[in-house]
Design a protein around this motif. Structure first.
Motif, short mmCIF file in Angstrom:
data_model
loop_
_atom_site.label_atom_id
_atom_site.label_comp_id
_atom_site.label_asym_id
_atom_site.label_seq_id
_atom_site.Cartn_x
_atom_site.Cartn_y
_atom_site.Cartn_z
N UNK A 283 -34.62 -85.51 8.99
CA UNK A 283 -33.74 -84.81 8.06
C UNK A 283 -32.30 -84.79 8.56
N UNK A 284 -32.11 -84.55 9.86
CA UNK A 284 -30.77 -84.43 10.44
C UNK A 284 -30.47 -85.56 11.42
N UNK A 285 -31.47 -86.03 12.15
CA UNK A 285 -31.23 -87.14 13.07
C UNK A 285 -32.44 -88.06 13.09
N UNK A 286 -32.16 -89.35 13.33
CA UNK A 286 -33.21 -90.36 13.32
C UNK A 286 -33.05 -91.28 14.53
N UNK A 287 -33.96 -91.19 15.50
CA UNK A 287 -33.94 -92.15 16.62
C UNK A 287 -34.40 -93.52 16.14
N UNK A 288 -33.74 -94.56 16.62
CA UNK A 288 -34.11 -95.93 16.30
C UNK A 288 -34.30 -96.71 17.60
N UNK A 289 -35.37 -97.47 17.65
CA UNK A 289 -35.74 -98.21 18.85
C UNK A 289 -35.54 -99.70 18.65
N UNK A 290 -35.34 -100.41 19.75
CA UNK A 290 -35.22 -101.86 19.70
C UNK A 290 -34.06 -102.36 20.53
N UNK A 291 -34.13 -103.65 20.88
CA UNK A 291 -33.09 -104.22 21.74
C UNK A 291 -31.72 -104.13 21.10
N UNK A 292 -31.66 -104.18 19.76
CA UNK A 292 -30.36 -104.11 19.07
C UNK A 292 -29.66 -102.79 19.32
N UNK A 293 -30.40 -101.77 19.71
CA UNK A 293 -29.80 -100.46 19.96
C UNK A 293 -28.79 -100.52 21.11
N UNK A 294 -29.02 -101.38 22.07
CA UNK A 294 -28.14 -101.42 23.24
C UNK A 294 -26.77 -101.99 22.93
N UNK A 295 -26.62 -102.65 21.78
CA UNK A 295 -25.32 -103.18 21.39
C UNK A 295 -24.55 -102.23 20.48
N UNK A 296 -25.12 -101.07 20.17
CA UNK A 296 -24.48 -100.11 19.27
C UNK A 296 -23.77 -99.02 20.08
N UNK A 297 -22.59 -98.66 19.63
CA UNK A 297 -21.80 -97.62 20.27
C UNK A 297 -21.74 -96.39 19.38
N UNK A 298 -21.36 -95.26 19.95
CA UNK A 298 -21.15 -94.05 19.17
C UNK A 298 -20.13 -94.35 18.06
N UNK A 299 -20.48 -93.99 16.84
CA UNK A 299 -19.60 -94.24 15.71
C UNK A 299 -19.91 -95.52 14.95
N UNK A 300 -20.66 -96.45 15.57
CA UNK A 300 -21.08 -97.64 14.85
C UNK A 300 -22.04 -97.25 13.73
N UNK A 301 -22.26 -98.16 12.81
CA UNK A 301 -23.04 -97.85 11.62
C UNK A 301 -24.32 -98.69 11.59
N UNK A 302 -25.42 -98.05 11.23
CA UNK A 302 -26.67 -98.75 10.95
C UNK A 302 -26.89 -98.70 9.44
N UNK A 303 -27.18 -99.86 8.84
CA UNK A 303 -27.36 -99.96 7.40
C UNK A 303 -28.84 -99.95 7.06
N UNK A 304 -29.20 -99.12 6.09
CA UNK A 304 -30.58 -98.94 5.66
C UNK A 304 -30.74 -99.39 4.21
N UNK A 305 -31.97 -99.74 3.86
CA UNK A 305 -32.35 -99.95 2.47
C UNK A 305 -33.36 -98.88 2.08
N UNK A 306 -33.17 -98.29 0.90
CA UNK A 306 -34.12 -97.30 0.39
C UNK A 306 -35.38 -98.00 -0.09
N UNK A 307 -36.50 -97.28 -0.09
CA UNK A 307 -37.75 -97.86 -0.57
C UNK A 307 -37.70 -98.11 -2.07
N UNK A 308 -37.02 -97.22 -2.81
CA UNK A 308 -36.89 -97.37 -4.26
C UNK A 308 -35.42 -97.55 -4.61
N UNK A 309 -35.15 -97.67 -5.90
CA UNK A 309 -33.80 -98.04 -6.33
C UNK A 309 -32.92 -96.82 -6.58
N UNK A 310 -33.03 -96.22 -7.76
CA UNK A 310 -32.10 -95.16 -8.14
C UNK A 310 -32.21 -93.89 -7.33
#
Length: 415
Positions: free
Chosen positions: A356-383
C-alpha cells in the motif's frame, strides 16, 4: 463541457514498431523528469498502434470503445476520431449521462442500473435519452424506471443474451453470470414485453462472450491449461455463433434492431466474422494491460504505465519504491497485481508483494537504481489504473505533449 485540446490522432493511425525496453524506459524517464512520482503515462504511439490493430482485426465492422477500459475523456475522444471506431460502451448510467452532456453520442450502457435519479434525468430530457441506450434483461428493471420517470422521453433499450457455454447438459457452466435471457425465445418474449410498455423501444442486442474475449489462451508456463482453454473457446465460439444468429433472427421478428454488439479485445476477429454481429466492442487493447499479453491471436504494445520512485535501498539486489499496491478486480491471485516492467528483471518479494505504501523489488537490476530513480509498472487491467491517478501524461517520443484528467481527475467517481 469539452475537454482540453489534445494532440490529434491520425485519421488512419499507422502501426509504430515498438522500441527496445531500455529505449522506452529512457524515453519515459526523460519525458517525466520534471514530475514527481507516482506518475501515470500513456505512450500515444503505442496507443494509436493498438487502436489501428483493433480496427484491422475488426475487418470492416465498427469498433465500439469500452469507456470502462479507458476512463479518460480526452483519450475517448481521440480514439473516436479515428476511422473504424463508432460509439461508446459505458459502464454506469451516471457516466452515460455525463458523456452525453459532454457531447458524445451513441452511448450503450452495457450493464443494468438501479440509479433512480439517473433514470429520472434520462426520461426528463429528450437529448440524453436519444444519445443513451440502456441495457435491460428483467421486467423489474422496467418497473424501476417507470417508478422514477420524470418525463415522457422514450427509453432506448438493448437486451443482453447470456453467452455462457453449458456442458454436460448444463451441469457445467463456463462464462460470466450475466443475463437470464439465454434462448431466442427468452429474448423475444422479453422484447415483446418491452415493446408493449409505453415509453420504451428495443433497438439493440448485446452478447459479450467474456470467457473468450477476456481469457488468454497462452498462459505462460501452463501448456496443458492453455490447450484446454483453446478447446473450450473453440467450442464456445461455435455454439455461440449458432445461438446468436438464431437469437438475432427471432428478435428481428419483434423489434427493429439498430445494432448487434458482441466481443471484446480478445475475440475481435472471431466475433466480427459472425454475419449476425454488426459491431464489436473493445477497450482494454488500447492500453494493453498485462492480462492481455496471453493471447496467440494478437500482440499489443504496452501503452499505459505508472512510475513509482525508488525511496530505499535496503541491501544488495533490492530497492523499495513508494506505493504500487494497485490490485485489479476479479478473483484474487498473483495475476491481479501490477507487474514491474522497466527496467526488466525486477520481481516482488514473495513475502510482501505490492504494498500500500512501499513495495520492495528484488533482482540484479535493483543494484543499478538510485534513490529518486523510477520503476515503471503495468497494471493487470486497463481502466482501473485511472482510479489511482487524477491525470495521465500523454507522451510522444520523449516529451509530454498533454496532461489529461482521468475520470477521477474530473471529480467523477462512478464506481
Amino acid at each position: 463541457m469539452a475537454t482540453p485540446d489534445v494532440a490529434a490522432a491520425p485519421a488512419v493511425p499507422a502501426t509504430v514498431p515498438a522500441g527496445s525496453p531500455s529505449a522506452d524506459r529512457a524515453r519515459y524517464d526523460r519525458a517525466t523528469a520534471h514530475l514527481d512520482g507516482p506518475v501515470a503515462v500513456v505512450d500515444l504511439a503505442a496507443f494509436d498502434a493498438n487502436a489501428a490493430d483493433l480496427v484491422r482485426r475488426a475487418a470492416g465492422k465498427p469498433v465500439r470503445v469500452a469507456s470502462k477500459s479507458v476512463r479518460c475523456r480526452a483519450l475517448l475522444e481521440r480514439v473516436l476520431a479515428m476511422d473504424g471506431f463508432a460509439g461508446v460502451m459505458s459502464f454506469t448510467l451516471a457516466e452515460s449521462l455525463w458523456l452525453a452532456r459532454s457531447g458524445l453520442r451513441d452511448i450503450l450502457l452495457a450493464y443494468p442500473s438501479a440509479d433512480r435519479a439517473g433514470f429520472a434525468e434520462l426520461t426528463a430530457d429528450p437529448g440524453p435519452a436519444a444519445a443513451v441506450t440502456v441495457l435491460l434483461d428483467d421486467p423489474a428493471q422496467l418497473d424501476l424506471i417507470d417508478a422514477t420517470r420524470a418525463g415522457d422521453a422514450e427509453v432506448r433499450v438493448c437486451l443482453e443474451l447470456d453467452t455462457a457455454l453449458h456442458l454436460l447438459g448444463g451441469r457445467i457452466r463456463v462464462g460470466a453470470r450475466r443475463s437470464p435471457l439465454r434462448t431466442p425465445e427468452d429474448l423475444a418474449a422479453f422484447a415483446e414485453l418491452v415493446q408493449l410498455r409505453p415509453g420504451f423501444r428495443v433497438v439493440g442486442l448485446m452478447a459479450y462472450e467474456g470467457h473468450v474475449a477476456g481469457v488468454g489462451d497462452r498462459v505462460p508456463g501452463r501448456p496443458v491449461r492453455s490447450r484446454l482453454i483453446r478447446l473450450m473457446q473453440s467450442a464456445a465460439r461455435a455454439e455461440l455463433a449458432e445461438r446468436r444468429a438464431a437469437a438475432v433472427r427471432r428478435l428481428r421478428q419483434v423489434a427493429e434492431l439498430e445494432f448487434v454488439n458482441g466481443g471484446g479485445t480478445g475475440s475481435v476477429e472471431s466475433t466480427a466474422a459472425e454475419p449476425a454481429v454488426t459491431e464489436v466492442a473493445a477497450g482494454s487493447g488500447l492500453y494493453q494491460p498485462r492480462l492481455f499479453d496471453n493471447y496467440r491471436s494478437f500482440h499489443g504494445r504496452p501503452a499505459a504505465l505508472f512510475g513509482q520512485p525508488v525511496v530505499r535501498r535496503p541491501g544488495v539486489g533490492v530497492v523499495t519504491v513508494l506505493g504500487g499496491g494497485y490490485p485489479a478486480s476479479g478473483a484474487a491471485g498473483p495475476d491481479r497485481s501490477p507487474v514491474p516492467w522497466l527496467p526488466p528483471g525486477l520481481r516482488y518479494d514473495p513475502m510482501e508483494g505490492a504494498g500500500e505504501v512501499q513495495t520492495p523489488l528484488l533482482g540484479a537490476a535493483a543494484d543499478d537504481l538510485l534513490i529518486g530513480d523510477r520503476v515503471w509498472f503495468r497494471h493487470a487491467k486497463a481502466g482501473e489504473l485511472c482510479e489511482r491517478f487524477a491525470e495521465l501524461h500523454l507522451i510522444e517520443g520523449d516529451r509530454v505533449v498533454h496532461t489529461a484528467p482521468t475520470y477521477r481527475g474530473e471529480r467523477k467517481t462512478f464506481l
